[in-house]
Structures are given as structure tokens and as C-alpha cells.
Scaffold this motif. Structure first.
Motif, PDB file in Angstrom:
ATOM      1  N   GLY A  10       0.826  -1.204   0.000  1.00 20.91           N
ATOM      2  CA  GLY A  10       0.000   0.000   0.000  1.00 20.91           C
ATOM      3  C   GLY A  10       0.861   1.255   0.000  1.00 20.91           C
ATOM      4  O   GLY A  10       1.910   1.302   0.653  1.00 20.91           O
ATOM      5  N   GLY A  11       0.393   2.274  -0.714  1.00 25.84           N
ATOM      6  CA  GLY A  11       1.131   3.527  -0.731  1.00 25.84           C
ATOM      7  C   GLY A  11       1.260   4.140   0.656  1.00 25.84           C
ATOM      8  O   GLY A  11       2.271   4.757   0.987  1.00 25.84           O
ATOM      9  N   SER A  12       0.237   3.921   1.494  1.00 24.37           N
ATOM     10  CA  SER A  12       0.288   4.476   2.849  1.00 24.37           C
ATOM     11  C   SER A  12       1.304   3.750   3.718  1.00 24.37           C
ATOM     12  O   SER A  12       1.739   4.276   4.741  1.00 24.37           O
ATOM     13  N   VAL A  13       1.655   2.524   3.316  1.00 23.45           N
ATOM     14  CA  VAL A  13       2.636   1.751   4.088  1.00 23.45           C
ATOM     15  C   VAL A  13       4.040   2.278   3.830  1.00 23.45           C
ATOM     16  O   VAL A  13       4.839   2.420   4.758  1.00 23.45           O
ATOM     17  N   ILE A  14       4.355   2.579   2.594  1.00 21.56           N
ATOM     18  CA  ILE A  14       5.752   2.876   2.234  1.00 21.56           C
ATOM     19  C   ILE A  14       6.031   4.370   2.054  1.00 21.56           C
ATOM     20  O   ILE A  14       7.153   4.746   1.739  1.00 21.56           O
ATOM     21  N   THR A  15       4.994   5.210   2.243  1.00 26.10           N
ATOM     22  CA  THR A  15       5.235   6.663   2.189  1.00 26.10           C
ATOM     23  C   THR A  15       4.640   7.311   3.438  1.00 26.10           C
ATOM     24  O   THR A  15       3.796   6.729   4.113  1.00 26.10           O
ATOM     25  N   GLU A  16       5.096   8.538   3.681  1.00 29.08           N
ATOM     26  CA  GLU A  16       4.476   9.375   4.712  1.00 29.08           C
ATOM     27  C   GLU A  16       3.299  10.027   4.021  1.00 29.08           C
ATOM     28  O   GLU A  16       3.479  10.977   3.246  1.00 29.08           O
ATOM     29  N   LYS A  17       2.095   9.519   4.252  1.00 33.35           N
ATOM     30  CA  LYS A  17       0.998   9.915   3.371  1.00 33.35           C
ATOM     31  C   LYS A  17       0.615  11.395   3.493  1.00 33.35           C
ATOM     32  O   LYS A  17       0.121  11.981   2.555  1.00 33.35           O
ATOM     33  N   GLY A  18       0.874  12.015   4.645  1.00 35.25           N
ATOM     34  CA  GLY A  18       0.529  13.423   4.787  1.00 35.25           C
ATOM     35  C   GLY A  18       1.562  14.379   4.201  1.00 35.25           C
ATOM     36  O   GLY A  18       1.313  15.573   4.090  1.00 35.25           O
ATOM     37  N   GLU A  19       2.745  13.881   3.867  1.00 37.86           N
ATOM     38  CA  GLU A  19       3.854  14.725   3.389  1.00 37.86           C
ATOM     39  C   GLU A  19       4.109  14.454   1.911  1.00 37.86           C
ATOM     40  O   GLU A  19       4.549  13.354   1.560  1.00 37.86           O
ATOM     41  N   PRO A  20       3.850  15.422   1.027  1.00 38.12           N
ATOM     42  CA  PRO A  20       4.024  15.166  -0.408  1.00 38.12           C
ATOM     43  C   PRO A  20       5.386  14.561  -0.763  1.00 38.12           C
ATOM     44  O   PRO A  20       6.423  15.024  -0.281  1.00 38.12           O
ATOM     45  N   GLU A  21       5.333  13.541  -1.576  1.00 37.81           N
ATOM     46  CA  GLU A  21       6.520  12.862  -2.125  1.00 37.81           C
ATOM     47  C   GLU A  21       7.565  12.523  -1.065  1.00 37.81           C
ATOM     48  O   GLU A  21       8.749  12.837  -1.216  1.00 37.81           O
ATOM     49  N   THR A  22       7.125  11.884  -0.003  1.00 36.19           N
ATOM     50  CA  THR A  22       8.060  11.485   1.052  1.00 36.19           C
ATOM     51  C   THR A  22       7.958   9.984   1.285  1.00 36.19           C
ATOM     52  O   THR A  22       6.888   9.473   1.651  1.00 36.19           O
ATOM     53  N   VAL A  23       9.072   9.287   1.057  1.00 35.92           N
ATOM     54  CA  VAL A  23       9.118   7.845   1.322  1.00 35.92           C
ATOM     55  C   VAL A  23       9.244   7.631   2.827  1.00 35.92           C
ATOM     56  O   VAL A  23       9.960   8.364   3.502  1.00 35.92           O
ATOM     57  N   ASP A  24       8.534   6.644   3.363  1.00 35.72           N
ATOM     58  CA  ASP A  24       8.763   6.213   4.740  1.00 35.72           C
ATOM     59  C   ASP A  24       9.917   5.206   4.667  1.00 35.72           C
ATOM     60  O   ASP A  24       9.716   4.015   4.394  1.00 35.72           O
ATOM     61  N   ILE A  25      11.114   5.734   4.854  1.00 40.39           N
ATOM     62  CA  ILE A  25      12.318   4.947   4.571  1.00 40.39           C
ATOM     63  C   ILE A  25      12.373   3.678   5.423  1.00 40.39           C
ATOM     64  O   ILE A  25      12.698   2.585   4.939  1.00 40.39           O
ATOM     65  N   GLY A  26      12.011   3.819   6.712  1.00 39.38           N
ATOM     66  CA  GLY A  26      12.056   2.655   7.604  1.00 39.38           C
ATOM     67  C   GLY A  26      11.054   1.595   7.186  1.00 39.38           C
ATOM     68  O   GLY A  26      11.362   0.397   7.141  1.00 39.38           O
ATOM     69  N   ALA A  27       9.848   2.043   6.851  1.00 38.53           N
ATOM     70  CA  ALA A  27       8.801   1.078   6.466  1.00 38.53           C
ATOM     71  C   ALA A  27       9.157   0.392   5.151  1.00 38.53           C
ATOM     72  O   ALA A  27       8.933  -0.816   4.988  1.00 38.53           O
ATOM     73  N   LEU A  28       9.706   1.143   4.201  1.00 37.33           N
ATOM     74  CA  LEU A  28      10.103   0.534   2.925  1.00 37.33           C
ATOM     75  C   LEU A  28      11.244  -0.461   3.157  1.00 37.33           C
ATOM     76  O   LEU A  28      11.245  -1.557   2.573  1.00 37.33           O
ATOM     77  N   ALA A  29      12.177  -0.112   4.029  1.00 36.94           N
ATOM     78  CA  ALA A  29      13.286  -1.035   4.331  1.00 36.94           C
ATOM     79  C   ALA A  29      12.753  -2.320   4.962  1.00 36.94           C
ATOM     80  O   ALA A  29      13.185  -3.424   4.603  1.00 36.94           O
ATOM     81  N   ASP A  30      11.807  -2.189   5.877  1.00 36.60           N
ATOM     82  CA  ASP A  30      11.234  -3.380   6.525  1.00 36.60           C
ATOM     83  C   ASP A  30      10.548  -4.279   5.488  1.00 36.60           C
ATOM     84  O   ASP A  30      10.690  -5.503   5.514  1.00 36.60           O
ATOM     85  N   ALA A  31       9.773  -3.655   4.595  1.00 36.63           N
ATOM     86  CA  ALA A  31       9.070  -4.443   3.574  1.00 36.63           C
ATOM     87  C   ALA A  31      10.073  -5.121   2.652  1.00 36.63           C
ATOM     88  O   ALA A  31       9.929  -6.307   2.317  1.00 36.63           O
ATOM     89  N   ALA A  32      11.092  -4.380   2.239  1.00 34.37           N
ATOM     90  CA  ALA A  32      12.106  -4.956   1.341  1.00 34.37           C
ATOM     91  C   ALA A  32      12.862  -6.084   2.040  1.00 34.37           C
ATOM     92  O   ALA A  32      13.169  -7.113   1.417  1.00 34.37           O
TER      93      ALA A  32
END
Ligand code: IP8
Length: 244
Positions: free
Chosen positions: A8-30
């Protein structure tokens, strides 16, 4: 065994902040995807703070189109940037992830029905790559261009590639009832309609209700689960809510 998994986009990005990856969450998923080393995996990711903000700014949704080429390029460009971040995170963990951009592959007819040939994705998978697709903006006959959600892609890919399992990793641990408890199984949308509101953030494609409706259309069993259950899903468990 082909597994189609949506992050989900809300999982891997900071949904309230335009064009901001949630780096920790993306790393965990990867990390979870790398650890599972599934043979035939096809990934999809949503728009999060990349696609949805641009789509909303231009008034583009699944049904409201645009003929403004600059708007199309802005929305698509943002999704490509997120796709790069996802592929980078995976390749950095030796997952052979390669991008596949729906804007150039599919379109909607005048009734809004999607045509998305999946043979390129299948051939890419068969060569040992992990194709990574994403929600996008696509040509829509008589409407210009409209938004294609990752959930629609999941359905098209699961059908076209004859997937055995489908997973949707969301910010919540499943589809929740009014008490906040996970509904273990959904067979009929009417049974759960009363629990399904829209998404609280800017989401032009309809939140959980659209997800459930799309997944009910599949032959393959689908699971909706939270980020903590991603590893379990990839190991073959059926966490969260099973929809079939
Ligand atoms: O987050 C939407 O994909 P979703 C993609 O899966 C865009 O609904 C471009 C907003």
C-alpha cells in the motif's frame, strides 16, 4: 506458484507529506521480501504521498479525467520516482526487481474498463525478475486520462498471470469491523459494507471499500494484512482478512 503482492502507498510513504518515502517502512518491507525469496513474485505499489497529492491537485480520479499533458506527466512522474525508490530498496537486498509502468501498457475504454496486457509482465517474471508495477495515470477513452489504482492492477495481474495467492499489505491489520477487530473472512461485500468508510487521507481511488470490492472479484484467495504480517504472508500464512 505466482504470488501478486501489493504494498500500500500508505505503508511505504508518509501519506501526509508530499513525495516522502517512509524509509524505515520501505526497508522493513524490502527485508521481508528479500528474506522470503519467493520464485514467482509480482509486486505492485500504491500511490501514497506521491500519486494521490498530484492527482487531487489536478482533480483527476478514477472517473474524472484530464486532457492536460502536464498533469499526466506530473502524476506519472511522481509514481516513477516512488517506483525507483521501491526498486532501489529491493535491488539493494539482491531482489531482482525491475520497473513496469502501466501508463505505457494499459488504457481504459469509454466505460472505464481496463485493458492491461500481462504477457510482458509474465515474460519478465519467467526470466527470473520481479516486475514492480504501480498505480498510475492511464489513457481513458473519451475522458483523457484517469487514475488506475494498484488494487485494479492486482486484479488484472492475478487474472492475467493466473496467480495462486494475492496479498495486500495495508496500514491496518486487515479489514476492521466497528469495534476495530479484524474480520477474518469476507465472501460477500454486502456483509461488510457498513464497516467500510473512505480513506482518511487524500486518496482518489476509494480506500478499503474499493480494495475489498476489487479483491472479491478474484478467483485466487486474497489476504489484506498489516506490515507486521508481511513476512508471514510471504511464508505462506493467511494473515489478516482473507477475501474470496
Ligand atoms: O494508491 C493510485 O494507486 P493506489 C495511484 O493503489 C495514483 O490507489 C497515481 C494516485
Amino acid at each position: 506458484m505466482t504470488v501478486v503482492l501489493k504494498l500500500g502507498g500508505s505503508v511505504i510513504t508518509e501519506k501526509g507529506e508530499p513525495e516522502t518515502v517512509d524509509i524505515g517502512a520501505l526497508a522493513d518491507a524490502a527485508d521481508a521480501i528479500a528474506a522470503a525469496s519467493i520464485g514467482d513474485l509480482v509486486l505492485v505499489h500504491g500511490g501514497g504521498s506521491f500519486g494521490h497529492h498530484h492527482a487531487a491537485a489536478h482533480g483527476v480520479s478514477r472517473t474524472d479525467g484530464t486532457r492536460d499533458a502536464a498533469a499526466v506527466r506530473e502524476i506519472h512522474g511522481a509514481m516513477r520516482r516512488l517506483n525507483d525508490a521501491v526498486c532501489d530498496a529491493l535491488v539493494g537486498r539482491d531482489v531482482p526487481a525491475v520497473p513496469h509502468h502501466p501508463h505505457s501498457a494499459g488504457y481504459r475504454d469509454a466505460a472505464g474498463d481496463l485493458t492491461l496486457p500481462t504477457d510482458t509482465v509474465g515474460a519478465t517474471r519467467d526470466e527470473g525478475f520481479v516486475p514492480v508495477l504501480h498505480g498510475d495515470v492511464v489513457t481513458h477513452v473519451d475522458a483523457g486520462a484517469t487514475i488506475l489504482s494498484g488494487d485494479e492492477l492486482v486484479v488484472a495481474l492475478a487474472r492475467g498471470l493466473d496467480a495462486d495467492r494475492v496479498g495486500v499489505c495495508s496500514t491496518v491489520s486487515g479489514v476492521l469491523d466497528d469495534d476495530g477487530d479484524v474480520i477474518e473472512r469476507i465472501d460477500d461485500y454486502a456483509d461488510v459494507e457498513r464497516y467500510l468508510g473512505g480513506s482518511a487521507d487524500t486518496d482518489v481511488t476509494g480506500g478499503m471499500a474499493a480494495k475489498v470490492r476489487a479483491l472479491l472479484d478474484l478467483d485466487a484467495p486474497a489476504s489484506v494484512f498489516g506490515p507486521d504480517a508481511l513476512g508471514g504472508f510471504l511464508r505462506g500464512e493467511g494473515p489478516g482478512t482473507v477475501i474470496r
